[in-house]
Design a protein around this motif. Structure first.
Motif, PDB file in Angstrom:
ATOM      1  N   ARG A 281      48.760  72.333  30.377  1.00  0.00           N
ATOM      2  CA  ARG A 281      50.133  72.987  30.962  1.00  0.00           C
ATOM      3  C   ARG A 281      50.008  73.195  32.501  1.00  0.00           C
ATOM      4  O   ARG A 281      49.033  73.755  32.806  1.00  0.00           O
ATOM      5  CB  ARG A 281      50.318  74.219  30.144  1.00  0.00           C
TER       6      ARG A 281
ATOM      7  N   ASP B 201      62.738  69.794  40.068  1.00  0.00           N
ATOM      8  CA  ASP B 201      63.555  69.015  39.334  1.00  0.00           C
ATOM      9  C   ASP B 201      62.420  67.859  38.883  1.00  0.00           C
ATOM     10  O   ASP B 201      61.970  67.028  39.723  1.00  0.00           O
ATOM     11  CB  ASP B 201      64.636  68.226  40.166  1.00  0.00           C
TER      12      ASP B 201
ATOM     13  N   THR C 288      56.286  66.895  28.917  1.00  0.00           N
ATOM     14  CA  THR C 288      57.566  67.454  28.874  1.00  0.00           C
ATOM     15  C   THR C 288      57.731  68.685  29.745  1.00  0.00           C
ATOM     16  O   THR C 288      56.640  69.298  30.420  1.00  0.00           O
ATOM     17  CB  THR C 288      57.967  68.105  27.507  1.00  0.00           C
ATOM     18  N   TYR C 289      58.964  69.041  30.300  1.00  0.00           N
ATOM     19  CA  TYR C 289      59.202  70.222  31.418  1.00  0.00           C
ATOM     20  C   TYR C 289      60.019  70.934  30.506  1.00  0.00           C
ATOM     21  O   TYR C 289      61.356  70.766  30.400  1.00  0.00           O
ATOM     22  CB  TYR C 289      59.719  69.466  32.719  1.00  0.00           C
ATOM     23  N   ASP C 290      59.714  72.377  30.763  1.00  0.00           N
ATOM     24  CA  ASP C 290      60.498  73.495  29.966  1.00  0.00           C
ATOM     25  C   ASP C 290      60.538  74.609  30.676  1.00  0.00           C
ATOM     26  O   ASP C 290      59.127  75.364  30.754  1.00  0.00           O
ATOM     27  CB  ASP C 290      60.516  73.454  28.470  1.00  0.00           C
ATOM     28  N   GLN C 291      61.354  75.209  31.366  1.00  0.00           N
ATOM     29  CA  GLN C 291      61.464  76.664  31.750  1.00  0.00           C
ATOM     30  C   GLN C 291      60.371  76.815  32.871  1.00  0.00           C
ATOM     31  O   GLN C 291      59.266  77.951  32.898  1.00  0.00           O
ATOM     32  CB  GLN C 291      61.259  77.800  30.887  1.00  0.00           C
TER      33      GLN C 291
ATOM     34  N   THR D  52      54.197  70.275  30.395  1.00  0.00           N
ATOM     35  CA  THR D  52      53.004  70.248  29.252  1.00  0.00           C
ATOM     36  C   THR D  52      53.014  68.843  29.030  1.00  0.00           C
ATOM     37  O   THR D  52      53.598  67.995  28.619  1.00  0.00           O
ATOM     38  CB  THR D  52      53.723  70.961  27.765  1.00  0.00           C
TER      39      THR D  52
END
Length: 140
Positions: free
Chosen positions: A52, A59, A114-117, A121
């Motif tokens: 992570r 973006d 993945t990309y979140d907040q 990860t």
């Protein structure tokens, strides 16, 4: 496997080490880092190796590049500064890069990200590790 050192923040100056982090990245041998360092954490979860990385304010479709080559995971990003109506900012802008040596038993063809907040990860499946040591008989 490369395991990043964990640093806890305690006391009055939680960002004291951050003041010294950027200039010292140029002095770290064999890190392969250019630009600012990306903070990461890694763990083995079930049968996966998970990395992570903190990447707020980017973006992921335009500013993020993740690649794997010869057992090394490379994370690159660029964060552009917008000066619209601001006079003071403590945010970090510019190029970010991190190289992480992966365990030998990673299935590189099945890596997902993945990309979140603000967190990237990267999940990498592990395959069963073969015996690393083999005894060699000595002849006379």
């Amino acid at each position: 496997m490369s395991v990043p050192a964990r640093r806890e923040t305690r006391g009055m100056f939680p960002d004291l080490f951050d003041l010294f982090e950027m200039p010292l990245t140029a002095l770290r041998p064999f890190t392969g880092q250019t630009g600012q360092a990306i903070r990461v954490e890694d763990a083995v979860e079930d049968d996966r190796y998970v990395v992570r990385a903190e990447m707020p304010g980017i973006d992921p479709e335009k500013d993020l590049e993740i690649s794997v080559s010869r057992g090394v995971l490379t994370i690159r990003a660029e964060r552009q500064e917008s000066r619209e109506g601001r006079r003071h900012s403590e945010f970090r802008y510019g190029s970010y890069e991190r190289h992480i040596r992966l365990p030998e038993n990673i299935r590189e063809d099945e890596i997902k990200a993945t990309y979140d907040q603000g967190i990237v990860t990267i999940t990498m499946p592990l395959q069963e590790q073969k015996e690393a040591t083999r005894r060699v008989p000595v002849e006379r």
